[in-house]
Write an enzyme that holds these catalytic residues in place. Structure first.
Site, PDB file in Angstrom:
ATOM      1  N   GLY A   1       0.956  -1.347  -0.193  1.00  0.00           N
ATOM      2  CA  GLY A   1      -0.102   0.040  -0.495  1.00  0.00           C
ATOM      3  C   GLY A   1       1.186   1.588  -0.173  1.00  0.00           C
TER       4      GLY A   1
ATOM      5  N   THR B   1       9.380  12.831 -11.033  1.00  0.00           N
ATOM      6  CA  THR B   1      10.647  11.925 -10.680  1.00  0.00           C
ATOM      7  C   THR B   1      10.268  11.419 -12.536  1.00  0.00           C
ATOM      8  OG1 THR B   1       8.238   9.959  -9.844  1.00  0.00           O
ATOM      9  CG2 THR B   1      10.072  11.238  -8.571  1.00  0.00           C
ATOM     10  N   LEU B   2      11.146  10.735 -12.627  1.00  0.00           N
ATOM     11  CA  LEU B   2      11.792  10.692 -13.941  1.00  0.00           C
ATOM     12  C   LEU B   2      12.315   8.921 -13.784  1.00  0.00           C
ATOM     13  CD1 LEU B   2      13.255  13.935 -15.166  1.00  0.00           C
ATOM     14  CD2 LEU B   2      10.911  13.214 -15.789  1.00  0.00           C
TER      15      LEU B   2
ATOM     16  N   SER C   1      15.289   5.726 -14.178  1.00  0.00           N
ATOM     17  CA  SER C   1      16.297   6.160 -14.051  1.00  0.00           C
ATOM     18  C   SER C   1      17.029   7.521 -14.505  1.00  0.00           C
ATOM     19  CB  SER C   1      17.053   4.543 -14.806  1.00  0.00           C
ATOM     20  OG  SER C   1      16.546   5.284 -16.022  1.00  0.00           O
TER      21      SER C   1
ATOM     22  N   ALA D   1       6.961   0.126  -5.529  1.00  0.00           N
ATOM     23  CA  ALA D   1       7.287   1.056  -4.152  1.00  0.00           C
ATOM     24  C   ALA D   1       8.772   1.965  -4.595  1.00  0.00           C
ATOM     25  CB  ALA D   1       8.223   0.103  -3.272  1.00  0.00           C
ATOM     26  N   ALA D   2       9.210   1.851  -5.998  1.00  0.00           N
ATOM     27  CA  ALA D   2      10.266   2.151  -6.479  1.00  0.00           C
ATOM     28  C   ALA D   2       9.514   3.933  -5.331  1.00  0.00           C
ATOM     29  CB  ALA D   2      10.615   2.983  -7.199  1.00  0.00           C
ATOM     30  N   GLY D   3       8.572   4.342  -6.246  1.00  0.00           N
ATOM     31  CA  GLY D   3       8.103   6.160  -5.623  1.00  0.00           C
ATOM     32  C   GLY D   3       7.700   5.869  -4.246  1.00  0.00           C
ATOM     33  N   ASP D   4       7.472   5.446  -3.620  1.00  0.00           N
ATOM     34  CA  ASP D   4       7.735   5.462  -2.742  1.00  0.00           C
ATOM     35  C   ASP D   4       8.807   5.290  -1.957  1.00  0.00           C
ATOM     36  OD1 ASP D   4       4.333   5.288  -2.531  1.00  0.00           O
ATOM     37  OD2 ASP D   4       4.525   2.465  -3.084  1.00  0.00           O
TER      38      ASP D   4
ATOM     39  N   ALA E   1      15.932   0.414  -4.467  1.00  0.00           N
ATOM     40  CA  ALA E   1      14.421   0.178  -3.851  1.00  0.00           C
ATOM     41  C   ALA E   1      14.671  -0.785  -5.718  1.00  0.00           C
ATOM     42  CB  ALA E   1      13.753   0.653  -3.380  1.00  0.00           C
TER      43      ALA E   1
END
Length: 312
Positions: free
Chosen positions: A38, A219-220, A222, A248-251, A281
């Site tokens: 989540g 956010t872009l 890599s 979960a990279a953005g999280d 992550a």
């Protein structure tokens, strides 16, 4: 308290396959796992693992998934007294297919997450008022998010809004947001334009500036992140790594950004650090299981610095 995360708690059901199936097609997968997640829970754990004092506001069902999520939050030293239990809805779940390139396709069934109302969050205004920063996403009721942002604004508390899953937002909500952190797709949806390049991302961000947001951080992946605010724009490069799983990279980025800002770091310093956390992550499978601890991030940044010195 330092960081208050208002958001979703889901149990992720993750299937790994070489590719996602086409309509009507059945494929064999390579693995399955239940993983607590989540967006709200992920962001809370991301910040807590870096050393932040984190309080979570959310709702789960009275079921095994809810029990498991509360246990995980408590193990991560997150304050859970404001995570309530639904009498009628199950805990939220996410069905996730991760392909051979590490890209994911996700369907979220929000369940108890969308039960929280503006009235519920008004009753917790005293919690928001004690925060140094508030972090929110969009896997909960939109009216509740708007009320929470207004409460934070009323008390002079900065708000980070991660606008995912993407949907159009009112100017009223955006006026109460200090930092908005869309990816390229989300930036395009919020601004009403197509984003296919860094220049497009800047155009989208400038549209959001006109709607009252103070800082836009696109956010872009890599390529890092683009900061746009009244002072101008700045591209903060990313850290190229082999992506195992982008769940979960953005999280992880948002949790790290919140932690750095509460420590008094500048926005560009905070974004660079958050880029590093996001890079780590994506190098591991899972949502919460992929989130790095502070020592890992510091070691990674030291290795990058050593490599850069070696090239000079």
């Amino acid at each position: 308290m330092s960081i208050v995360v208002i958001g979703s708690l889901n149990m992720d059901m993750v299937v790994r396959a070489e590719r996602a199936p086409e309509a009507g097609e059945t494929l064999f997968g390579q693995g399955f796992a239940l993983s607590p997640g989540g967006k709200g829970a992920n962001q809370a754990v991301a910040a807590a693992r870096l050393g932040a004092d984190v309080t979570m506001i959310g709702r789960v069902g009275k079921d095994a998934f809810g029990n498991g999520l509360l246990e995980i939050m408590q193990q991560e030293q997150i304050h859970t007294e404001y995570i309530s239990r639904s009498e009628s809805q199950a805990t939220g779940v996410a069905s996730i297919v991760v392909d051979g390139a590490g890209e994911n396709r996700i369907i979220v069934v929000p369940g108890a997450n969308v039960e929280m109302t503006p009235e519920d969050i008004e009753a917790l205004a005293f919690v928001i008022a004690q925060a140094r920063i508030v972090v929110m996403q969009l896997e909960t009721d939109l009216a509740m998010c708007g009320a929470a942002a207004a409460i934070a604004s009323r008390h002079g508390i900065p708000v980070i809004l991660n606008p995912a899953p993407a949907r159009p937002l009112s100017d009223e909500l955006l006026r109460h947001v200090t930092y908005v952190t869309p990816n390229e797709t989300e930036a395009g949806i919020l601004a009403g334009i197509t984003v296919e390049s860094i220049d497009d991302a800047e155009r989208a961000a400038r549209i959001l500036l006109q709607k009252g947001v103070q800082h836009i951080i696109v956010t872009l992946g890599s390529k890092g992140a683009l900061i746009v605010n009244a002072a101008g724009s700045l591209h903060v490069p990313g850290f190229p790594v082999h992506a195992v799983d982008t769940v979960a990279a953005g999280d992880s980025f948002n949790g790290a950004l919140a932690w750095q800002l509460t420590r008094g770091k500048t926005l560009d310093e905070s974004v660079r650090f958050a880029n590093a956390v996001g890079a780590l992550a994506v190098g591991k499978a899972g949502a919460i299981s992929s989130l790095p601890r502070l020592g890992e991030v510091e070691q990674f940044l030291q290795q990058v610095a050593d490599a850069e010195r070696g090239e000079q």
